[in-house]
Design a protein around this motif. Structure first.
Motif, mmCIF file in Angstrom:
data_model
loop_
_atom_site.group_PDB
_atom_site.id
_atom_site.type_symbol
_atom_site.label_atom_id
_atom_site.label_comp_id
_atom_site.label_asym_id
_atom_site.label_seq_id
_atom_site.Cartn_x
_atom_site.Cartn_y
_atom_site.Cartn_z
ATOM 1 N N LYS A 251 33.951 50.958 38.037
ATOM 2 C CA LYS A 251 34.267 51.919 39.104
ATOM 3 C C LYS A 251 34.318 51.227 40.473
ATOM 4 O O LYS A 251 35.239 51.455 41.256
ATOM 5 C CB LYS A 251 33.234 53.055 39.111
ATOM 6 N N ARG A 252 33.334 50.355 40.733
ATOM 7 C CA ARG A 252 33.336 49.679 42.038
ATOM 8 C C ARG A 252 34.578 48.812 42.207
ATOM 9 O O ARG A 252 35.159 48.738 43.291
ATOM 10 C CB ARG A 252 32.065 48.849 42.215
ATOM 11 N N LEU A 253 35.001 48.166 41.137
ATOM 12 C CA LEU A 253 36.219 47.345 41.228
ATOM 13 C C LEU A 253 37.435 48.223 41.484
ATOM 14 O O LEU A 253 38.258 47.929 42.356
ATOM 15 C CB LEU A 253 36.403 46.520 39.945
ATOM 16 N N ASN A 254 37.533 49.322 40.736
ATOM 17 C CA ASN A 254 38.672 50.228 40.952
ATOM 18 C C ASN A 254 38.658 50.789 42.371
ATOM 19 O O ASN A 254 39.701 50.890 43.017
ATOM 20 C CB ASN A 254 38.663 51.353 39.916
ATOM 21 N N ASP A 255 37.455 51.134 42.871
ATOM 22 C CA ASP A 255 37.363 51.649 44.246
ATOM 23 C C ASP A 255 37.827 50.609 45.261
ATOM 24 O O ASP A 255 38.404 50.941 46.290
ATOM 25 C CB ASP A 255 35.918 52.074 44.571
ATOM 26 N N ALA B 9 38.424 53.418 32.013
ATOM 27 C CA ALA B 9 38.494 53.002 33.421
ATOM 28 C C ALA B 9 39.836 52.320 33.726
ATOM 29 O O ALA B 9 39.946 51.540 34.675
ATOM 30 C CB ALA B 9 37.337 52.058 33.745
ATOM 31 N N ASN B 10 40.840 52.609 32.891
ATOM 32 C CA ASN B 10 42.208 52.120 33.129
ATOM 33 C C ASN B 10 42.413 50.620 33.009
ATOM 34 O O ASN B 10 43.370 50.084 33.583
ATOM 35 C CB ASN B 10 42.722 52.565 34.509
ATOM 36 N N VAL B 11 41.533 49.928 32.314
ATOM 37 C CA VAL B 11 41.770 48.499 32.085
ATOM 38 C C VAL B 11 43.054 48.359 31.267
ATOM 39 O O VAL B 11 43.250 49.086 30.291
ATOM 40 C CB VAL B 11 40.577 47.882 31.321
ATOM 41 N N ASP B 12 43.948 47.456 31.681
ATOM 42 C CA ASP B 12 45.221 47.358 30.938
ATOM 43 C C ASP B 12 45.416 46.026 30.233
ATOM 44 O O ASP B 12 46.441 45.811 29.582
ATOM 45 C CB ASP B 12 46.417 47.663 31.860
ATOM 46 N N THR B 13 44.452 45.109 30.375
ATOM 47 C CA THR B 13 44.620 43.793 29.750
ATOM 48 C C THR B 13 43.346 43.383 29.039
ATOM 49 O O THR B 13 42.261 43.388 29.641
ATOM 50 C CB THR B 13 44.956 42.742 30.832
ATOM 51 N N VAL B 14 43.486 43.050 27.767
ATOM 52 C CA VAL B 14 42.326 42.596 26.987
ATOM 53 C C VAL B 14 42.695 41.264 26.332
ATOM 54 O O VAL B 14 43.639 41.173 25.553
ATOM 55 C CB VAL B 14 41.958 43.614 25.885
ATOM 56 N N ILE B 15 41.932 40.240 26.692
ATOM 57 C CA ILE B 15 42.139 38.911 26.110
ATOM 58 C C ILE B 15 40.859 38.525 25.374
ATOM 59 O O ILE B 15 39.768 38.564 25.963
ATOM 60 C CB ILE B 15 42.446 37.868 27.220
ATOM 61 N N THR B 16 40.985 38.202 24.092
ATOM 62 C CA THR B 16 39.812 37.721 23.360
ATOM 63 C C THR B 16 39.776 36.192 23.458
ATOM 64 O O THR B 16 40.819 35.545 23.576
ATOM 65 C CB THR B 16 39.835 38.174 21.886
ATOM 66 N N TRP B 17 38.552 35.614 23.382
ATOM 67 C CA TRP B 17 38.456 34.159 23.574
ATOM 68 C C TRP B 17 38.700 33.477 22.235
ATOM 69 O O TRP B 17 37.800 32.991 21.571
ATOM 70 C CB TRP B 17 37.118 33.768 24.215
ATOM 71 N N GLY B 18 39.994 33.457 21.887
ATOM 72 C CA GLY B 18 40.416 32.996 20.569
ATOM 73 C C GLY B 18 40.851 34.212 19.766
ATOM 74 O O GLY B 18 40.662 35.369 20.187
ATOM 75 N N LEU B 19 41.495 33.929 18.632
ATOM 76 C CA LEU B 19 41.961 35.039 17.796
ATOM 77 C C LEU B 19 41.229 35.060 16.460
ATOM 78 O O LEU B 19 41.031 36.119 15.869
ATOM 79 C CB LEU B 19 43.477 34.896 17.576
ATOM 80 N N THR B 20 40.817 33.872 16.013
ATOM 81 C CA THR B 20 40.223 33.806 14.672
ATOM 82 C C THR B 20 38.878 33.077 14.702
ATOM 83 O O THR B 20 38.661 32.173 15.522
ATOM 84 C CB THR B 20 41.134 33.037 13.693
ATOM 85 N N ASP B 21 38.033 33.441 13.757
ATOM 86 C CA ASP B 21 36.732 32.770 13.639
ATOM 87 C C ASP B 21 36.889 31.300 13.222
ATOM 88 O O ASP B 21 35.948 30.528 13.329
ATOM 89 C CB ASP B 21 35.853 33.500 12.611
#
Ligand code: 9MR
Length: 384
Positions: free
Chosen positions: A274-278, A321-333
């Motif tokens: 919320k603080r970031l969006n504000d 909270a309207n986040v539009d980008t999700v990056i995982t740190w790698g794709l596979t174990d």
């Protein structure tokens, strides 16, 4: 008039054979999940097996992963999976200072360009990581680097990608906030020892003078709740905004530990978002992966479900909270940093039998999708 039923059936077969070719499906699941009728019925909307990039795009969002040039070259199945699932990617190490400017003023972009070319070929956006970090520097770089070192480095690296068709954003500074008050000499902003807020402001200003067409982020870990660190991080974001720096977003790394033994600070995390969006500084998730802390369950299946539930719970909060980008740190174990001896958490390093419970990513070490992938897909599909 074309026979609509036949068309759908053919489309279904095409989709099915494409998925099989990519090695995405487990053969024994084929009948269960991919009857032609199911595919026909779902051919116009997303289902759990649709590529994550498409599921995300259907909601105006992006899904991606940290990628490694070395593995893209040596592991074709991995490269195919990245191309299938990701609409954004972060180079694991290829844009760090030690990779791009190993000698003072001598720049080299071979490995980073290889990643950029892969992204261009597969229509994947590239997130530039990172121009300023206390780790991953060649020996000749001090921490913090001098103003002159920073200026030359930023001009050299950002200048090289000024006209890039795929690189659209930069982690201008990474992990500048200390972990606690003993590790800082700046009570207000909690910066790592020796780092002054003015230096970070100047870093952002140099970056804007080189290429203001990109999105600029401040990236950090341990800010996924109401903590001493997240409070300092938010103050630093506010400082930058108020002091003439262009800062478009905040990277919330999200190397998370969940457990049955302690609660996740949902309220605190919401307050950070919320603080970031504000502040009109866009929160994005830049390095998500999930470890389950002890007590561990008695089977991998249960563990995978706990990881999946944690992904879902976390992403639901992000998307609310309207986040539009999700990056995982790698794709596979198979390639996760968490299983690498240099980075494995001490608690697991000392206990080899627990190491098989380190399964932090959406695909397993055989590149098969896990429940975590389904959870990510569902979270995207349910996002409003
Ligand atoms: O996962 C990365 C690992 O392979 C590298 O050896 C290391 C040093 O360059 O960096 C790791 O990535 C880190 C990222 O750049 C910043 N946040 C924490 C990540 C995991 O350590």
């Amino acid at each position: 008039m074309p026979d609509r039923r036949k068309f759908l059936t053919r489309a279904g077969y095409t989709t099915l054979s494409a998925l099989l070719t990519m090695g995405f499906l487990q053969k024994d699941k084929q009948k269960e999940d991919y009857s032609i009728n199911t595919i026909a019925a779902n051919s116009t909307r997303m289902n759990v097996n649709s590529p994550l990039r498409e599921v995300a795009a259907a909601k105006g969002k992006r899904y991606g992963a940290a990628i490694s040039g070395e593995f893209l070259q040596t592991d074709k199945d991995y490269a195919n999976l990245i191309a299938r699932e990701c609409s954004i990617a972060t180079p694991n190490g290829e844009l760090k200072w030690n990779a791009t400017e190993p000698q003072p003023g001598k720049f080299t972009f071979e490995s980073a360009d290889a990643i950029a070319n892969f992204c261009q070929k597969h229509n994947i956006e590239l997130h530039g990581h990172t121009l300023f970090w206390h780790t991953g520097n060649p020996d000749w770089v001090s921490y913090p680097p001098t103003f002159e070192m920073i200026e030359r480095h930023v001009k050299g690296v950002m200048g090289h990608y000024r006209n890039s068709k795929v690189l659209k954003s930069w982690d201008i500074a990474n992990e500048i906030i200390a972990d606690n008050e003993n590790e800082t000499d700046n009570a207000t902003y909690g910066l790592r020892k020796g780092v002054k807020p003015e230096l970070i402001r100047d870093l952002f200003k140099i970056a804007a003078s080189v290429d203001s067409s990109k999105k600029f982020y401040l990236n950090d870990f341990g800010i996924e709740g109401a903590t001493w660190k997240s409070d300092r991080f938010l103050k630093m974001v506010e400082y930058l905004k108020n002091n003439g720096a262009k800062i478009d977003g905040a990277g919330i790394q999200s190397h998370l530990w969940f457990s049955t033994a302690y609660p996740f600070d949902e309220k605190g995390f919401n307050s950070v978002l919320k603080r970031l969006n504000d502040l009109e500084v866009k929160p994005i998730i830049t390095e998500l992966d999930i470890i389950i802390d002890t007590p561990l369950p008695d089977s991998i299946k249960k563990l995978d479900q706990m990881v999946a539930d944690s992904y879902k719970r976390y992403l639901d909060l992000c998307f609310a909270a309207n986040v539009d980008t999700v990056i995982t740190w790698g794709l596979t174990d198979r390639h996760t940093w968490i299983r690498h001896p240099d980075w494995m958490p001490a608690k697991f390093r000392g206990n080899p039998s627990n190491q098989r419970f380190l399964r932090p990513l959406p695909f397993d070490e055989n590149l098969q999708p896990k429940s975590a992938r389904n959870a990510i897909s569902q979270a995207f599909q349910q996002a409003t």
